[in-house]
Write a protein that holds these residues in place. Structure first.
Motif, PDB file in Angstrom:
ATOM      1  N   ALA A 156       0.823  -1.215   0.000  1.00 46.81           N
ATOM      2  CA  ALA A 156       0.000   0.000   0.000  1.00 46.81           C
ATOM      3  C   ALA A 156       0.847   1.252   0.000  1.00 46.81           C
ATOM      4  N   LEU A 157       2.057   1.163   0.581  1.00 46.18           N
ATOM      5  CA  LEU A 157       2.928   2.331   0.675  1.00 46.18           C
ATOM      6  C   LEU A 157       3.831   2.488  -0.541  1.00 46.18           C
ATOM      7  N   SER A 158       3.868   1.513  -1.427  1.00 48.27           N
ATOM      8  CA  SER A 158       4.720   1.640  -2.611  1.00 48.27           C
ATOM      9  C   SER A 158       4.146   2.710  -3.523  1.00 48.27           C
ATOM     10  N   PRO A 159       5.001   3.431  -4.290  1.00 49.96           N
ATOM     11  CA  PRO A 159       4.513   4.527  -5.130  1.00 49.96           C
ATOM     12  C   PRO A 159       3.429   4.098  -6.100  1.00 49.96           C
ATOM     13  N   SER A 160       3.617   2.939  -6.760  1.00 47.79           N
ATOM     14  CA  SER A 160       2.626   2.513  -7.743  1.00 47.79           C
ATOM     15  C   SER A 160       1.296   2.196  -7.068  1.00 47.79           C
ATOM     16  N   ALA A 161       1.387   1.550  -5.897  1.00 48.24           N
ATOM     17  CA  ALA A 161       0.158   1.222  -5.180  1.00 48.24           C
ATOM     18  C   ALA A 161      -0.540   2.489  -4.703  1.00 48.24           C
ATOM     19  N   ALA A 162       0.271   3.454  -4.237  1.00 45.77           N
ATOM     20  CA  ALA A 162      -0.319   4.702  -3.753  1.00 45.77           C
ATOM     21  C   ALA A 162      -1.045   5.421  -4.872  1.00 45.77           C
ATOM     22  N   ALA A 163      -0.468   5.335  -6.072  1.00 48.37           N
ATOM     23  CA  ALA A 163      -1.082   6.028  -7.203  1.00 48.37           C
ATOM     24  C   ALA A 163      -2.371   5.346  -7.641  1.00 48.37           C
ATOM     25  N   GLN A 164      -2.454   4.043  -7.447  1.00 50.62           N
ATOM     26  CA  GLN A 164      -3.582   3.296  -7.990  1.00 50.62           C
ATOM     27  C   GLN A 164      -4.685   3.014  -6.971  1.00 50.62           C
ATOM     28  N   ASN A 165      -4.299   2.807  -5.721  1.00 45.16           N
ATOM     29  CA  ASN A 165      -5.255   2.233  -4.768  1.00 45.16           C
ATOM     30  C   ASN A 165      -5.738   3.170  -3.666  1.00 45.16           C
ATOM     31  N   ILE A 166      -5.151   4.363  -3.559  1.00 45.54           N
ATOM     32  CA  ILE A 166      -5.579   5.263  -2.491  1.00 45.54           C
ATOM     33  C   ILE A 166      -6.505   6.310  -3.087  1.00 45.54           C
ATOM     34  N   PRO A 167      -7.769   6.261  -2.751  1.00 44.94           N
ATOM     35  CA  PRO A 167      -8.734   7.197  -3.353  1.00 44.94           C
ATOM     36  C   PRO A 167      -8.604   8.591  -2.764  1.00 44.94           C
ATOM     37  N   LEU A 168      -8.788   9.579  -3.615  1.00 44.14           N
ATOM     38  CA  LEU A 168      -8.792  10.974  -3.177  1.00 44.14           C
ATOM     39  C   LEU A 168     -10.159  11.576  -3.433  1.00 44.14           C
ATOM     40  N   GLY A 169     -10.576  12.444  -2.530  1.00 48.21           N
ATOM     41  CA  GLY A 169     -11.845  13.130  -2.719  1.00 48.21           C
ATOM     42  C   GLY A 169     -11.687  14.326  -3.635  1.00 48.21           C
ATOM     43  N   GLN A 170     -12.723  15.151  -3.710  1.00 52.72           N
ATOM     44  CA  GLN A 170     -12.717  16.342  -4.548  1.00 52.72           C
ATOM     45  C   GLN A 170     -11.660  17.334  -4.047  1.00 52.72           C
ATOM     46  N   ALA A 171     -10.861  17.842  -4.977  1.00 55.50           N
ATOM     47  CA  ALA A 171      -9.820  18.811  -4.614  1.00 55.50           C
ATOM     48  C   ALA A 171     -10.462  20.088  -4.084  1.00 55.50           C
ATOM     49  N   GLU A 172      -9.845  20.698  -3.083  1.00 52.54           N
ATOM     50  CA  GLU A 172     -10.340  21.930  -2.485  1.00 52.54           C
ATOM     51  C   GLU A 172      -9.239  22.983  -2.497  1.00 52.54           C
ATOM     52  N   PRO A 173      -9.102  23.752  -3.577  1.00 46.45           N
ATOM     53  CA  PRO A 173      -8.068  24.796  -3.627  1.00 46.45           C
ATOM     54  C   PRO A 173      -8.268  25.812  -2.505  1.00 46.45           C
ATOM     55  N   ARG A 174      -7.197  26.141  -1.810  1.00 47.07           N
ATOM     56  CA  ARG A 174      -7.274  27.118  -0.722  1.00 47.07           C
ATOM     57  C   ARG A 174      -6.068  28.050  -0.801  1.00 47.07           C
ATOM     58  N   GLN A 175      -6.166  29.167  -0.121  1.00 48.11           N
ATOM     59  CA  GLN A 175      -5.044  30.098  -0.011  1.00 48.11           C
ATOM     60  C   GLN A 175      -4.884  30.522   1.438  1.00 48.11           C
ATOM     61  N   MET A 176      -3.656  30.811   1.801  1.00 48.67           N
ATOM     62  CA  MET A 176      -3.386  31.351   3.128  1.00 48.67           C
ATOM     63  C   MET A 176      -2.429  32.529   2.964  1.00 48.67           C
ATOM     64  N   THR A 177      -2.719  33.611   3.626  1.00 50.91           N
ATOM     65  CA  THR A 177      -1.872  34.800   3.563  1.00 50.91           C
ATOM     66  C   THR A 177      -1.065  34.906   4.845  1.00 50.91           C
ATOM     67  N   GLU A 178       0.244  35.031   4.674  1.00 46.88           N
ATOM     68  CA  GLU A 178       1.148  35.226   5.809  1.00 46.88           C
ATOM     69  C   GLU A 178       1.656  36.656   5.767  1.00 46.88           C
ATOM     70  N   GLU A 179       1.518  37.373   6.832  1.00 43.50           N
ATOM     71  CA  GLU A 179       2.006  38.748   6.881  1.00 43.50           C
ATOM     72  C   GLU A 179       3.316  38.797   7.646  1.00 43.50           C
TER      73      GLU A 179
END
Length: 200
Positions: free
Chosen positions: A15-38
């Motif tokens: 499960a931790l191998s790169p190929s397995a991670a790319a194929q078998n770990i599901p991702l949800g909908q991407a949520e673009p965010r921004q953070m401002t550092e002053e």
């Protein structure tokens, strides 16, 4: 003696191998965010009143404990086309960066001599402002042709090592160095990792 791994360990390794991670770990909908550092940059600007006319001088006559003298010597070395002397006014890290830049551009240090002579060969150079920023000094200077037209106006940074001032590129991307004359008090830019990757 053979070693046997429990099935659960093998499943985890797969499960931790790169190929397995790319194929078998599901991702949800991407949520673009921004953070401002002053970040607050404090610096002090000292105008030369009037603008300080520098006498460019050979490297041998430079006082390296005086930032203005270092800038004058650096410009004098460029005016004279002294490639090695010009390099010697920069700190070691900056010298390496300049060498890498020249290599990437396919240039030899001597290729800059004509540009130096065009800017400084027959120009009057005045210092306009001196800026204190942490351990650094910045000096803004202007080179003027005989008719009074501006050939170059820039701000350079200097750092001190063992009592000797040297020009440095350590602040090349610094917001103060690049914006102190803009009149702005708030500047937005990409975070350093994103800025560097987008500039490549």
């Amino acid at each position: 003696m053979k070693r046997f791994f429990p099935a659960s360990v093998l499943v985890l390794l797969l499960a931790l191998s790169p190929s397995a991670a790319a194929q078998n770990i599901p991702l949800g909908q991407a949520e673009p965010r921004q953070m401002t550092e002053e970040i607050l940059h404090s610096y002090t600007v000292y105008p030369y009143q009037p603008a300080f006319l520098i006498e460019t001088r050979p490297a041998a006559g430079v006082r390296d404990d005086v930032p203005e003298s270092v800038v004058a010597g650096w410009i004098g070395a460029m005016r004279a086309g002294q490639v090695d002397a010009v390099a010697g006014f920069w700190d070691k890290a900056s010298q390496r960066q300049i060498a890498e830049r020249d290599k990437a551009m396919g240039k030899q240090p001597s290729d800059w001599v004509q540009q130096w002579k065009r800017l400084f060969g027959n120009s009057k150079v005045v210092l306009n402002h001196k800026i204190k920023y942490g351990k650094y000094w910045m000096i803004a200077y202007t080179a003027l042709d005989p008719a009074g037209q501006v050939l170059i106006h820039e701000t350079v940074a200097l750092t001190n090592a063992e009592g000797k001032w040297r020009l440095t590129l350590a602040l090349a991307d610094n917001v103060v160095l690049n914006n102190w004359e803009s009149g702005k008090t708030r500047v937005q830019r990409l975070a350093a990792p994103l800025f560097k990757s987008s500039a490549q």
